[in-house]
Design a protein around this motif. Structure first.
Motif, short mmCIF file in Angstrom:
data_model
loop_
_atom_site.label_atom_id
_atom_site.label_comp_id
_atom_site.label_asym_id
_atom_site.label_seq_id
_atom_site.Cartn_x
_atom_site.Cartn_y
_atom_site.Cartn_z
N MET A 1 0.86 -1.17 0.00
CA MET A 1 0.00 0.00 0.00
C MET A 1 0.91 1.23 0.00
SD MET A 1 -2.97 0.79 2.67
CE MET A 1 -2.97 2.26 3.63
N PHE A 2 0.55 2.21 -0.81
CA PHE A 2 1.32 3.46 -0.82
C PHE A 2 0.50 4.55 -0.16
CE2 PHE A 2 2.97 0.93 -4.25
CZ PHE A 2 4.33 0.99 -3.98
N LEU A 3 1.10 5.18 0.80
CA LEU A 3 0.36 6.20 1.54
C LEU A 3 1.11 7.52 1.42
CD1 LEU A 3 -2.07 6.47 3.55
CD2 LEU A 3 -0.39 6.31 5.36
N ASN A 4 0.38 8.55 1.03
CA ASN A 4 0.97 9.88 1.00
C ASN A 4 0.81 10.52 2.35
OD1 ASN A 4 2.01 10.77 -1.50
ND2 ASN A 4 -0.05 10.57 -2.34
N VAL A 5 1.92 10.80 3.01
CA VAL A 5 1.83 11.61 4.23
C VAL A 5 2.25 13.00 3.81
CG1 VAL A 5 2.72 11.94 6.55
CG2 VAL A 5 2.27 9.65 5.71
N GLY B 1 0.92 -3.62 5.54
CA GLY B 1 0.16 -3.40 6.76
C GLY B 1 0.48 -2.00 7.26
N GLU B 2 0.88 -1.92 8.52
CA GLU B 2 1.33 -0.61 8.99
C GLU B 2 2.85 -0.53 9.06
OE1 GLU B 2 -0.03 2.04 11.78
OE2 GLU B 2 -2.12 1.45 11.70
N ILE C 1 3.94 3.27 11.16
CA ILE C 1 3.58 4.66 10.84
C ILE C 1 3.74 5.59 12.05
CG2 ILE C 1 1.77 6.20 10.01
CD1 ILE C 1 0.65 3.88 8.42
#
Lengths: 319, 576
Positions: free
Chosen positions: B193-197, B216-217, B557
């Motif tokens: 999963m790619f997450l933009n922070v 996952g995290e 995260i």
């Protein structure tokens, strides 16, 4: 008066009071937090800034109610309703004073536990249906958190049930005439407090929304009154947990006779609400895997030990 | 100070010079630069393990000078060694038709971002760089901003329009494709999963985007995307007078106020040959230490907030308000004091400053003790930060990490002690260190630094010398005015110095200080003009930001947020 009518009237009164209380609590929390944090908080609109509640309500009702196009619409709409419904239903079994209870059920404890478990669906479904990554992570965290904390929440209460010999909340209060259960069930109290806090997902258990990490977590995509329902639901959850701590461990409406029982009940509940707000101001947020580890490794075994010990003591005394 | 090369590498040296500020420089042939760098990093008798800075100068509008090889663009490598604070600057001349240098990312992984910045700003290619993409400017940008022929103002660029096709092109450039970021989309058994922070996120303290590759995290990789706060501070220097550039420096590390003015002015004063009088020196030290405390207070509060503690940030900000009371009384401004001047400070301290400072000095230690209990003593804070994002001294040096983060690895190293500037040798203070190099220890060091800064400020208070607050020198700006109305020559000189600004002698100069976040320097190139020819700002946040992925992999995260909180960066300082 017809008992059915009486119940309906009482139910409506409770509904009225609770919904207003939630709004009021938002103001209370903001002022209390401000007090603890060396600042002023909302103090401009009306006396003591009380009208901020009205302003908040007007704002929240008139904001654009936006459903993201990528969301799963029916579930997205349903989720905030669930938290309100379950929190309100949870109050039906709470005795505010002798005879002053919407539903004097003999399975009150079970009913409350069932409602609080149902309430979790709101967060999980909200996070899932939003179809956004942050919301999803929030929802996942909530489900993991609940799996571990629901378990011993029930177990923590079983000590009280054994001592009172009843699942009816009015009976549990009556059983505390001699001594509040917080004394013999201190461990149970602490465990229920922690589990209740986790249940209401407020700091330090706010991993599902974790502002500095997940921005707003499960309700990140919600706006207007749908967000408002999550918000109000959170405060109702907080009130419910406080009310139940008082009922289970602090003698409910019991208190010296110079004040009516319902006032004693309200005072004690307000004290716990204040305590929860204080906790929010004071404690940082653990990482959610740490939280799960504590739940499973320490709190669950502790609640089992507490249950067994209570049962043994009761058996010996009555044996 | 001189640096020598072994005989076989001597032939690579085209010329030698010395840069003011005690930095020996060598011009090296492009073909042999990697060899020379490798020698300095590993083989030299006294090696230089840190790549301190890497940038370039567009020399095309510069007057030729004897002893300097012909060059259209010069790439320079600034190496540094902690022992004795030794420097060497290696310059590589390039001709306009061959703007290429071999990449040194294999030798120093920390060169990665620096080389990308040089490509972005000057259009110089680095052969063998794994991902030579723009870093500060948007990917669709045309031109290379720090080239002399690139415009400096939007009004010089012609009217802006956004036709349909250009709009689409911009939108396409925004599309996320993991491959372009050097990330795998999936492994054998799971899809990541790619997450933009960010760029808008409450935990990032400003506009930056972290692209997270998650299982996952768990964080598999992080790619920071910087440039959202890029304001072209270096380009602006090339059109401001030496004097009017001072306020721009305030805004580079906007939490550290005068700590920004100081390295810039040190560089300028070295060029001008100005000796700053003792009172001005001590006022500078006092304000800098107050700003160090101010910076650390902001860091302290936000650090607690990043791990979820709501309240401390309010206490620390209200303490900072008290501190700003002093700053305001002295400078008239709060965050951007613009207070130091070429040759001294803008004005003498106000009447009654002693009382303000003394009150603060008496007040602060008690608060710090309270915060120790509230934040650093808190078990949950420890659970969140101990052992998180740890690195050791060797890694820190390799990646150019300096300041509190370096001291948290057990290296007792502070430029104020090793190579004192601005009269720091007169002060008694300790260099706090911690040993585990994790997020918690970085915190401990900063907190102890606040106490040491209080100590220094108290010594300033007790020993403030009397005398002028500006040097008696023709280039002091604005020049002293007391004799202006007496004779015409003074009037004319004053008029020119105020309207044009001072003409600073030609040369190159590096002013360096121990900033609030680490080593901080300005490299000024002067062509005997009223404006700088080139101003290179070496900020410590830039390498620290580049280092974040190295210490975040394998964490979760929430840990990333703790790492970000403990890093103490300012995005204007990263992007400049």
């Amino acid at each position: 008066m017809d008992p059915t009518l009486q119940s309906v009237l009482l139910g409506l009164t409770v509904l009225f009071v609770l919904l207003h209380l939630a709004g009021f609590l938002i103001w209370v929390e903001r002022r209390l937090l401000a007090l603890m944090q060396d600042r002023l908080g909302p103090n401009r609109a009306g006396p003591f800034g009380l009208f901020i509640i009205v302003a908040d309500i007007i704002k929240i009702f008139t904001k654009e109610d936006w459903t993201p196009p990528f969301a799963d619409r029916p579930v997205f709409v349903l989720a905030p309703a669930i938290i309100m419904i379950t929190a309100l239903l949870g109050f039906t079994v709470v005795p505010f004073a002798p005879g002053l209870v919407v539903m004097d059920s003999n399975i009150g404890v079970l009913f409350f536990l069932a409602m609080s478990s149902m309430g979790i669906y709101s967060v999980i479904l909200g996070g899932w249906a939003s179809n956004s990554k942050y919301s999803l992570l929030g929802g996942l965290r909530m489900s993991a958190q609940m799996f571990s904390y629901e378990v011993f929440m029930g177990l923590a209460l079983m000590g009280v049930v054994i001592l009172a010999g009843s699942l009816n909340l009015s009976d549990i209060v009556e059983a505390q005439r001699g001594m509040w259960f917080v004394v013999p069930q201190f461990i149970g109290f602490v465990l229920f407090l922690i589990a209740g806090l986790a249940e209401s997902h407020r700091l330090p258990f706010d991993m599902p929304e974790a502002e500095s990490e997940l921005v707003a977590g499960f309700h990140g995509e919600y706006s207007s009154m749908k967000f408002g329902m999550f918000f109000v639901g959170e405060y109702m959850g907080l009130t419910l947990i406080s009310a139940l701590i008082v009922t289970f461990f602090f003698g409910g409406w019991l208190g010296p006779g110079f004040l009516p029982p319902v006032v004693w009940f309200s005072l004690k509940t307000a004290l716990f609400i204040g305590f929860f707000i204080l906790l929010r101001a004071a404690i940082p947020r653990p990482r959610y895997d740490q939280l799960l580890a504590w739940g499973w490794k320490y709190l669950l075994p502790l609640s089992l030990v507490n249950l067994v010990a209570t049962a043994v003591v009761v058996l010996i005394r009555h044996g | 100070m001189s640096v020598t090369l072994p005989p076989d590498l001597q032939s690579a040296v085209l010329a030698e010079e010395t840069i003011l500020g005690g930095v020996p420089a060598m011009w090296i042939d492009r073909g042999r630069i990697v060899e020379v760098l490798r020698h300095f990093k590993t083989a030299a008798e006294k090696p230089f393990p840190m790549l301190y800075d890497l940038s370039a100068v567009d020399e095309r509008e510069r007057a030729p000078r004897a002893g300097r090889p012909a060059s259209a663009f010069t790439v320079f490598y600034h190496l540094f060694a902690l022992d004795g604070a030794r420097d060497v600057l290696l310059k590589v001349p390039l001709t306009a038709d061959a703007l290429e240098v071999p990449s040194i990312t294999a030798l120093w992984p920390a060169a990665d971002w620096y080389e990308r910045e040089v490509w972005d700003m000057f259009g110089i290619r680095f052969d063998g760089h794994p991902r030579l993409r723009r870093i500060l400017m948007p990917p669709t940008w045309k031109g290379h901003p720090l080239r002399k022929d690139h415009y400096a103002r939007a009004t010089e660029a012609g009217p802006f329009s956004l036709p349909e096709d250009r709009h689409e092109e911009e939108e396409r450039a925004l599309r996320f494709n993991p491959g372009e970021w050097g990330l795998e989309a999936e492994s054998e058994d799971s899809e990541f999963m790619f997450l933009n922070v960010g760029p808008q996120h409450p935990g990032t303290h400003g506009v930056i985007r972290f692209v997270l590759q998650l299982d996952g995290e768990e964080i598999l990789d992080v790619v920071p995307d910087i440039g959202y706060h890029h304001r072209g501070a270096e380009k602006m220097a090339e059109r401001q007078s030496w004097h009017t550039y001072i306020p721009y420096t305030d805004r580079v590390d906007y939490l550290s106020g005068t700590l920004n003015n100081l390295p810039y002015l040190m560089a300028v004063e070295q060029l001008a040959g100005i000796e700053v009088p003792p009172r001005a020196q001590m006022i500078r030290v006092m304000l800098c230490e107050l700003f160090r405390i101010s910076n650390h207070l902001v860091w302290y509060g936000t650090y607690a907030q990043d791990v979820g503690q709501l309240s401390p940030v309010f206490y620390m900000f209200s303490d900072r308000e008290r501190l700003f009371g002093i700053i305001e009384a002295v400078c008239g401004a709060r965050m951007h004091p613009n207070w130091f001047r070429i040759g001294g400070v803008a004005a003498d301290l106000p009447e009654g400053w002693e009382r303000l400072v003394r009150e603060f000095l008496d007040y602060m230690p008690r608060r710090l003790r309270e915060y120790d209990k509230m934040v650093m003593g808190n078990q949950l804070i420890k659970a969140r930060t101990v052992g998180i994002g740890a690195f050791n001294a060797a890694e820190a040096v390799e990646w150019g990490v300096t300041g509190p983060a370096l001291r948290a690895c057990g290296v007792e190293w502070d430029l104020r002690k090793i190579r004192p500037y601005c009269g720091y040798e007169q002060f008694e203070f300790d260099v706090p260190v911690a040993h585990k190099g994790d997020c918690y220890d970085r915190g401990l060091v900063r907190i102890e630094e606040m106490r040491q800064s209080l100590r220094i400020v108290r010594q300033c208070l007790d020993n403030m010398p009397s005398g002028p607050v500006k040097a008696d020198h023709p280039l002091t700006t604005p020049p002293p005015k007391d004799r202006v109305m007496h004779d015409i020559e003074t009037l004319i000189t004053h008029f020119l110095a105020v309207s044009w600004g001072p003409v600073i002698p030609a040369g190159e100069s590096i002013g360096r200080i121990e900033g609030s976040k680490g080593l901080y320097s300005y490299y000024a190139v002067s062509e005997k003009d009223t404006i700088p020819y080139r101003m290179r700002i070496r900020s410590s946040s830039f390498p620290h930001m580049q280092f974040i992925p190295e210490i975040s992999r394998g964490h979760m995260i929430p840990d990333l947020l703790a790492i970000i909180g403990a890093t103490d960066f300012v995005l204007a300082d990263v992007d400049r």
